[in-house]
Scaffold this motif. Structure first.
Motif, short mmCIF file in Angstrom:
data_model
loop_
_atom_site.label_atom_id
_atom_site.label_comp_id
_atom_site.label_asym_id
_atom_site.label_seq_id
_atom_site.Cartn_x
_atom_site.Cartn_y
_atom_site.Cartn_z
N LEU A 124 -45.30 -69.20 -53.95
CA LEU A 124 -46.25 -69.65 -52.88
C LEU A 124 -45.65 -70.34 -51.51
O LEU A 124 -44.51 -70.68 -51.83
CB LEU A 124 -47.55 -70.53 -53.60
CG LEU A 124 -48.20 -69.93 -54.82
CD1 LEU A 124 -48.93 -70.68 -55.62
CD2 LEU A 124 -49.29 -68.84 -54.08
N PRO A 125 -46.62 -70.46 -50.68
CA PRO A 125 -45.86 -71.23 -49.41
C PRO A 125 -45.54 -72.53 -49.94
O PRO A 125 -46.23 -73.12 -50.89
CB PRO A 125 -47.29 -71.19 -48.62
CG PRO A 125 -47.89 -70.00 -48.74
CD PRO A 125 -47.73 -69.93 -50.50
N GLU A 126 -44.45 -73.15 -49.24
CA GLU A 126 -43.90 -74.20 -49.50
C GLU A 126 -45.13 -75.64 -49.52
O GLU A 126 -46.03 -75.77 -48.72
CB GLU A 126 -42.75 -74.88 -48.59
CG GLU A 126 -42.18 -76.07 -48.89
CD GLU A 126 -41.09 -76.41 -47.62
OE1 GLU A 126 -40.54 -77.50 -47.95
OE2 GLU A 126 -40.77 -75.57 -46.96
N GLY A 127 -45.17 -76.27 -50.51
CA GLY A 127 -46.05 -77.29 -50.92
C GLY A 127 -47.35 -76.94 -51.63
O GLY A 127 -48.22 -77.62 -51.59
N THR A 129 -49.38 -75.48 -54.75
CA THR A 129 -49.37 -75.22 -56.18
C THR A 129 -50.49 -74.12 -56.80
O THR A 129 -51.55 -74.02 -56.01
CB THR A 129 -49.62 -76.71 -56.71
OG1 THR A 129 -50.71 -77.13 -56.56
CG2 THR A 129 -48.35 -77.51 -56.56
N GLY A 130 -50.36 -73.56 -57.53
CA GLY A 130 -50.92 -72.65 -58.47
C GLY A 130 -52.13 -73.50 -58.98
O GLY A 130 -51.67 -74.52 -59.74
N GLN A 160 -61.15 -76.56 -55.02
CA GLN A 160 -60.33 -75.32 -54.79
C GLN A 160 -59.37 -75.60 -53.64
O GLN A 160 -59.70 -75.99 -52.68
CB GLN A 160 -61.69 -74.32 -54.50
CG GLN A 160 -60.93 -72.77 -54.56
CD GLN A 160 -62.07 -71.62 -54.37
OE1 GLN A 160 -62.33 -71.32 -52.97
NE2 GLN A 160 -62.61 -71.36 -55.39
N GLN A 161 -58.19 -75.08 -53.83
CA GLN A 161 -56.99 -75.15 -52.89
C GLN A 161 -57.15 -73.98 -52.21
O GLN A 161 -56.51 -72.97 -52.46
CB GLN A 161 -55.76 -75.36 -53.75
CG GLN A 161 -54.65 -75.58 -52.68
CD GLN A 161 -53.40 -75.70 -53.62
OE1 GLN A 161 -52.46 -76.45 -52.90
NE2 GLN A 161 -53.06 -75.24 -54.83
N THR A 162 -57.61 -73.85 -50.99
CA THR A 162 -57.59 -72.93 -50.13
C THR A 162 -56.64 -72.83 -49.20
O THR A 162 -56.46 -74.01 -48.40
CB THR A 162 -59.17 -72.89 -49.27
OG1 THR A 162 -60.17 -72.87 -50.28
CG2 THR A 162 -59.19 -71.50 -48.52
N VAL A 163 -55.90 -71.78 -49.01
CA VAL A 163 -54.55 -71.85 -47.99
C VAL A 163 -54.64 -70.54 -46.93
O VAL A 163 -54.51 -69.35 -47.55
CB VAL A 163 -53.33 -71.52 -48.99
CG1 VAL A 163 -52.18 -71.52 -48.25
CG2 VAL A 163 -53.21 -72.59 -50.08
N PHE A 201 -54.75 -66.66 -56.45
CA PHE A 201 -53.39 -66.67 -56.43
C PHE A 201 -52.68 -67.48 -57.43
O PHE A 201 -52.94 -68.65 -57.45
CB PHE A 201 -52.53 -67.00 -55.29
CG PHE A 201 -52.78 -65.87 -54.15
CD1 PHE A 201 -51.90 -64.73 -53.94
CD2 PHE A 201 -53.92 -66.01 -53.12
CE1 PHE A 201 -52.35 -63.87 -52.92
CE2 PHE A 201 -54.22 -65.00 -52.25
CZ PHE A 201 -53.38 -63.77 -52.33
N GLU A 202 -51.79 -66.92 -58.45
CA GLU A 202 -51.32 -67.38 -59.52
C GLU A 202 -49.86 -66.95 -59.84
O GLU A 202 -49.69 -65.89 -59.44
CB GLU A 202 -52.19 -67.23 -60.91
CG GLU A 202 -53.63 -67.56 -60.97
CD GLU A 202 -54.34 -67.16 -62.30
OE1 GLU A 202 -53.98 -66.11 -62.63
OE2 GLU A 202 -55.46 -67.70 -62.58
N PHE A 203 -49.12 -68.05 -60.51
CA PHE A 203 -47.83 -67.54 -60.86
C PHE A 203 -47.63 -66.93 -61.95
O PHE A 203 -48.41 -66.87 -62.92
CB PHE A 203 -46.96 -68.80 -60.90
CG PHE A 203 -46.58 -70.04 -59.91
CD1 PHE A 203 -45.95 -69.30 -58.84
CD2 PHE A 203 -47.41 -71.03 -59.93
CE1 PHE A 203 -45.69 -70.43 -57.57
CE2 PHE A 203 -47.02 -72.00 -58.88
CZ PHE A 203 -46.21 -71.46 -57.74
#
Length: 204
Positions: A124-127, A129-130, A160-163, A201-203
């Motif tokens: 994922l982009p730097e910084g 987390t999933g 929710q972590q929206t990127v 998006f998940e690892f």
């Protein structure tokens, strides 16, 4: 930067139907008994189909209980929208997903995950987390074919972590793997619409 973040999206942007003062559609003062039932459960989730002139056509709850239908009936009395726009700037039908919720002291319930698609990634982009999320809008024709996918700006959501940087990858995956139902107009005919979705998006 990962290759899947370098996707170039063709065509002009589309925009989803925009709700007008959604916080006034359903409140505990107007409907205390229904609000209490919502609070006891935690949330009621629903989707509104919106006509090209911004008029709400129908409200479909995710669940089928009397409570869910009651919330939809109340929301439809007040729901108003600015119309969705296609890639040519023309007003088209749209959809809007929402959650009715009230908090009760001492009760904590997690928000429902309404992601339309889950994507496994190696990084994922730097910084970030999933799991991470991206919101996109896209054009759906009368056969359910997706095109003109547009990343949407991040929303302020504590749950929710929206990127935004994941938007292009979300569009690529959704255009390939997601098969939405077309919106039908007041006569029941399938019409072009702008819909929106969350991609998770998940690892791996």
């Amino acid at each position: 930067m990962s290759a899947w973040l370098s996707i170039v999206l063709a065509g002009a942007a589309v925009s989803p139907a925009t709700p007008v003062e959604p916080n006034t559609w359903f409140n505990s003062k107007d409907n205390p008994k229904t609000a209490m039932r919502v609070a006891e459960r935690g949330h009621v989730t629903y989707t509104i189909d919106v006509a090209a002139d911004g008029t709400p056509l129908r409200c479909t709850p995710d669940e089928k209980s009397d409570l869910d239908h009651d919330v939809c009936a109340l929301v439809m009395k007040r729901a108003r929208f600015l119309p969705a726009k296609d890639d040519q700037g023309r007003a088209v039908a749209g959809t809007y997903e929402a959650v009715a919720s009230f908090l009760m002291p001492g009760k904590q319930r997690s928000r429902p995950d309404r992601s339309k698609l889950a994507v496994a990634v190696n990084s994922l982009p730097e910084g970030v987390t999933g799991p991470a999320f991206a919101r996109v809008a896209f054009l759906v024709d009368g056969t359910g074919t997706v095109s003109q996918c547009t990343p949407l700006a991040a929303e302020r959501r504590r749950f929710q972590q929206t990127v935004p940087a994941l938007g292009p990858a979300a569009c690529e995956s959704l255009t390939r793997d997601y098969h939405p139902s077309p919106v039908t107009d007041a006569t029941g005919a399938a019409v072009a619409s702008v819909q929106s979705a969350t991609v998770r998006f998940e690892f791996r």
